[in-house]
Design a protein around this motif. Structure first.
Motif, PDB file in Angstrom:
ATOM      1  N   SER A 140      -7.490  10.539  -3.736  1.00  0.00           N
ATOM      2  CA  SER A 140      -8.985  10.308  -3.128  1.00  0.00           C
ATOM      3  C   SER A 140      -9.959  11.016  -3.691  1.00  0.00           C
ATOM      4  O   SER A 140     -11.132  10.236  -3.731  1.00  0.00           O
ATOM      5  CB  SER A 140      -8.581  10.885  -1.649  1.00  0.00           C
ATOM      6  N   ALA A 141      -9.685  12.213  -4.400  1.00  0.00           N
ATOM      7  CA  ALA A 141     -10.800  12.955  -5.031  1.00  0.00           C
ATOM      8  C   ALA A 141     -11.284  12.278  -6.096  1.00  0.00           C
ATOM      9  O   ALA A 141     -12.288  12.103  -6.641  1.00  0.00           O
ATOM     10  CB  ALA A 141     -10.453  14.372  -5.322  1.00  0.00           C
ATOM     11  N   PHE A 142     -10.337  11.777  -6.741  1.00  0.00           N
ATOM     12  CA  PHE A 142     -10.396  10.959  -8.084  1.00  0.00           C
ATOM     13  C   PHE A 142     -11.231   9.641  -8.062  1.00  0.00           C
ATOM     14  O   PHE A 142     -12.255   9.551  -8.564  1.00  0.00           O
ATOM     15  CB  PHE A 142      -9.380  10.556  -8.941  1.00  0.00           C
ATOM     16  N   THR A 143     -10.944   9.006  -6.844  1.00  0.00           N
ATOM     17  CA  THR A 143     -11.763   7.611  -6.781  1.00  0.00           C
ATOM     18  C   THR A 143     -13.143   7.788  -6.299  1.00  0.00           C
ATOM     19  O   THR A 143     -13.781   7.133  -6.672  1.00  0.00           O
ATOM     20  CB  THR A 143     -10.706   6.797  -5.836  1.00  0.00           C
ATOM     21  N   ALA A 168       2.772   9.996 -10.979  1.00  0.00           N
ATOM     22  CA  ALA A 168       2.478  10.258  -9.511  1.00  0.00           C
ATOM     23  C   ALA A 168       1.513  11.574  -9.100  1.00  0.00           C
ATOM     24  O   ALA A 168       1.492  12.357  -9.939  1.00  0.00           O
ATOM     25  CB  ALA A 168       3.972  10.695  -8.841  1.00  0.00           C
ATOM     26  N   VAL A 169       0.640  11.284  -8.329  1.00  0.00           N
ATOM     27  CA  VAL A 169      -0.383  12.248  -7.946  1.00  0.00           C
ATOM     28  C   VAL A 169      -0.631  12.242  -6.461  1.00  0.00           C
ATOM     29  O   VAL A 169      -0.126  11.352  -5.841  1.00  0.00           O
ATOM     30  CB  VAL A 169      -1.850  11.870  -8.528  1.00  0.00           C
ATOM     31  N   ARG A 187       2.303   5.277  -1.628  1.00  0.00           N
ATOM     32  CA  ARG A 187       3.675   5.903  -0.977  1.00  0.00           C
ATOM     33  C   ARG A 187       3.274   6.846   0.054  1.00  0.00           C
ATOM     34  O   ARG A 187       2.256   7.284  -0.123  1.00  0.00           O
ATOM     35  CB  ARG A 187       4.662   6.379  -1.983  1.00  0.00           C
ATOM     36  N   THR A 188       4.149   7.302   0.809  1.00  0.00           N
ATOM     37  CA  THR A 188       3.819   8.062   2.024  1.00  0.00           C
ATOM     38  C   THR A 188       3.409   9.559   1.489  1.00  0.00           C
ATOM     39  O   THR A 188       2.249  10.076   1.625  1.00  0.00           O
ATOM     40  CB  THR A 188       4.861   8.487   2.739  1.00  0.00           C
ATOM     41  N   GLU A 189       3.914  10.031   0.407  1.00  0.00           N
ATOM     42  CA  GLU A 189       3.793  11.297  -0.470  1.00  0.00           C
ATOM     43  C   GLU A 189       2.965  11.173  -1.538  1.00  0.00           C
ATOM     44  O   GLU A 189       2.486  12.332  -2.061  1.00  0.00           O
ATOM     45  CB  GLU A 189       5.165  11.831  -0.348  1.00  0.00           C
ATOM     46  N   ALA A 190       2.723  10.183  -2.080  1.00  0.00           N
ATOM     47  CA  ALA A 190       1.933  10.176  -3.435  1.00  0.00           C
ATOM     48  C   ALA A 190       1.300   8.795  -3.787  1.00  0.00           C
ATOM     49  O   ALA A 190       1.777   7.788  -3.033  1.00  0.00           O
ATOM     50  CB  ALA A 190       2.866  10.576  -4.645  1.00  0.00           C
ATOM     51  N   VAL A 191       0.531   8.670  -4.686  1.00  0.00           N
ATOM     52  CA  VAL A 191       0.175   7.386  -5.370  1.00  0.00           C
ATOM     53  C   VAL A 191       0.560   7.266  -6.659  1.00  0.00           C
ATOM     54  O   VAL A 191       0.579   8.328  -7.670  1.00  0.00           O
ATOM     55  CB  VAL A 191      -1.526   7.608  -5.286  1.00  0.00           C
TER      56      VAL A 191
END
Length: 63
Positions: free
Chosen positions: A52-55, A45-46, A27-31
């Motif tokens: 991005s940091a996790f992946t 929701a993160v 989503r615009t504000e979260a994954v």
């Protein structure tokens, strides 16, 4: 927007027998992250930056 209206993508590393499946929707504000076997539960929701940091860390690890 409800979680049923989102485009969910299943992990390419999910088990072939249908277990250990994770789905992600952006989503615009979260994954959003959810268990594909239990889609009625609330998704985690993160922030996009956190995802991005996790992946990036996960891609660098040797599983």
């Amino acid at each position: 927007m409800s979680t049923t209206e989102l485009a969910w993508f299943k992990s390419s590393y999910s088990g072939s027998s249908g277990d250990n499946c994770v789905e992600v929707a952006v989503r615009t504000e979260a994954v959003l992250v959810r268990d594909s076997k239990d889609t009625h539960r609330q998704a985690l929701a993160v922030s996009r930056d956190a995802w991005s940091a996790f992946t990036a860390l996960a891609a660098g690890s040797r599983l």
